[in-house]
Design an enzyme around this catalytic site. Structure first.
Site, PDB file in Angstrom:
ATOM      1  N   ALA A 138       0.719  -1.140   0.159  1.00 26.03           N
ATOM      2  CA  ALA A 138      -0.023  -0.071   0.038  1.00 26.03           C
ATOM      3  C   ALA A 138       1.008   1.197  -0.080  1.00 26.03           C
ATOM      4  CB  ALA A 138      -0.899  -0.104   1.137  1.00 26.03           C
ATOM      5  N   LEU A 153      21.212   2.261   0.474  1.00 21.24           N
ATOM      6  CA  LEU A 153      22.151   2.402   1.552  1.00 21.24           C
ATOM      7  C   LEU A 153      21.735   3.424   2.555  1.00 21.24           C
ATOM      8  CD1 LEU A 153      25.143   2.575  -0.839  1.00 21.24           C
ATOM      9  CD2 LEU A 153      24.327   0.517   0.389  1.00 21.24           C
ATOM     10  N   GLY A 154      20.323   3.679   2.715  1.00 22.96           N
ATOM     11  CA  GLY A 154      19.863   4.971   3.743  1.00 22.96           C
ATOM     12  C   GLY A 154      20.352   6.270   3.311  1.00 22.96           C
ATOM     13  N   GLY A 169      22.549   6.696   0.055  1.00 24.16           N
ATOM     14  CA  GLY A 169      22.255   6.691  -1.432  1.00 24.16           C
ATOM     15  C   GLY A 169      21.918   5.312  -1.727  1.00 24.16           C
ATOM     16  N   GLY A 213      11.930   2.934   2.309  1.00 22.64           N
ATOM     17  CA  GLY A 213      12.042   2.079   1.360  1.00 22.64           C
ATOM     18  C   GLY A 213      11.275   2.085   0.548  1.00 22.64           C
ATOM     19  N   ASP A 214       9.750   1.941   1.032  1.00 22.99           N
ATOM     20  CA  ASP A 214       8.784   2.105  -0.144  1.00 22.99           C
ATOM     21  C   ASP A 214       8.408   3.058  -0.845  1.00 22.99           C
ATOM     22  OD1 ASP A 214       8.029  -0.378   1.308  1.00 22.99           O
ATOM     23  OD2 ASP A 214       7.005   0.661   2.944  1.00 22.99           O
TER      24      ASP A 214
HETATM   25  O1  RIB Z   1       8.037  -0.637   5.145  1.00 22.50           O
HETATM   26  C1  RIB Z   1       7.293  -0.009   6.060  1.00 22.50           C
HETATM   27  C2  RIB Z   1       6.076  -0.855   6.339  1.00 22.50           C
HETATM   28  O2  RIB Z   1       6.511  -2.239   6.814  1.00 22.50           O
HETATM   29  C3  RIB Z   1       5.203  -0.414   7.240  1.00 22.50           C
HETATM   30  O3  RIB Z   1       4.066   0.405   6.996  1.00 22.50           O
HETATM   31  C4  RIB Z   1       4.493  -1.687   7.786  1.00 22.50           C
HETATM   32  O4  RIB Z   1       3.058  -1.952   7.777  1.00 22.50           O
HETATM   33  C5  RIB Z   1       5.495  -2.913   7.452  1.00 22.50           C
HETATM   34  O5  RIB Z   1       4.534  -3.494   6.330  1.00 22.50           O
END
Ligand code: RIB
Length: 292
Positions: free
Chosen positions: A40, A207-208, A211, A237-238
């Protein structure tokens, strides 16, 4: 269109100055409940940037599920393939401590994203130019989808998190693999510099604030990060993965796409919650203009 197939969770976040030891009770500093789930989050990151994105996932038939569904709609993520399952909505227990986090996910309805669900929504998924996945849904679904996407020539970005579930043989089925350093070592059992040259322009190691790095076939390239004021790194990361998918869909060359995604991630950590700080396009462009 980009399709994200993956998890959706309610994040239950507590702040603490000290980690409790086994059997110990302590008082935390705050509690927040925020939308999350790696899948999500990645979909929301794309939508915030103005990308056309659809999400395939499962929520529970419960109040958390309803809140999360409405939030996805509000963020303009297409929800035709986000349905109610039989289990409860996934949750993530997040402990924030010293500018970092520890996360425990109870997947619940995310386990209902089965290969059958992929077939059910295939007509929709097949319209995508890029599919983005992570590993908070069943492994057999990831494997099934990777094969189907390859067969139908759909580009895939796989974020191998949590890394425990990654299978080495998938490497040939993905276009981009985006582990962080720890995930890289867990997946390959080696240090980044030792083997990354075997996968040119494919493995991108985050690498946070240093970079990202990747190998372009001739040399190891480091695309510098941006040091921002850290409030909450959850979802960085997302945001990176979502922004990378967005940039690739706009046909940015890899180095530019990585610079763009780095900056998006650096902005995302300046606010609380995985999705709280995710930037819109203008914010990324503004910060990018300060480093060019
Ligand atoms: O990458 C962060 C996510 O990891 C959080 O939002 C949590 O729900 C887990 O899925």
């Amino acid at each position: 269109m980009i399709t994200v197939i993956g998890s959706i969770n309610m994040d239950l976040t507590v702040g603490t100055n000290i980690f409790p030891k086994q059997g110990e009770t302590l008082l935390g500093t705050f509690f927040e409940m925020n939308p999350g789930g790696k899948g999500a989050n990645q979909a929301v990151a794309i939508a915030r940037l103005g990308g056309e994105v659809s999400f395939v996932g499962r929520i529970g038939n419960d109040p958390f599920g309803e809140v999360l569904y409405n939030q996805m709609e509000k963020e303009k993520v297409k929800v035709d393939c986000l349905k109610k399952g039989n289990f409860s909505t996934g949750i993530a227990n997040i402990i924030l401590h010293e500018q970092d986090n520890r996360i425990l996910v109870v997947p619940g309805a995310n386990t209902e994203v089965t290969p059958k669900v992929i077939d059910e929504h295939w007509e929709h998924i097949n319209k995508s130019s890029i599919v983005v996945m992570q590993l908070e849904i069943p492994v057999e679904t990831v494997e099934y989808t990777l094969k189907k996407c390859r067969e139908h020539k759909i580009q895939v970005i796989l974020n191998p998190a949590p890394a425990t579930f990654f299978k080495q043989e998938w490497i040939d089925l993905v276009d981009y693999l985006t582990p962080n350093e720890h995930e890289f070592e867990a997946v390959f059992g080696a240090k980044v510099e030792q083997i990354i040259d075997r996968y040119p322009n494919k493995i991108i190691v985050t690498l946070g604030d240093r970079g990202v790095c990747y190998h372009d076939g001739k040399r190891l390239i480091n695309v510098a990060g941006y040091k921002s004021r850290v409030v909450d790194t959850t979802g960085a990361g997302d945001t990176f993965n979502g922004a990378l998918a967005f940039a690739i869909s706009k046909e940015h060359q890899i180095e530019d796409a990585l610079r763009f995604a780095n900056i998006a991630a650096s902005i995302s950590i300046e606010k609380i919650g995985a999705q709280g700080g995710m930037p819109i396009l203008a914010q990324v462009e503004e910060r990018l203009s300060t480093i060019k």
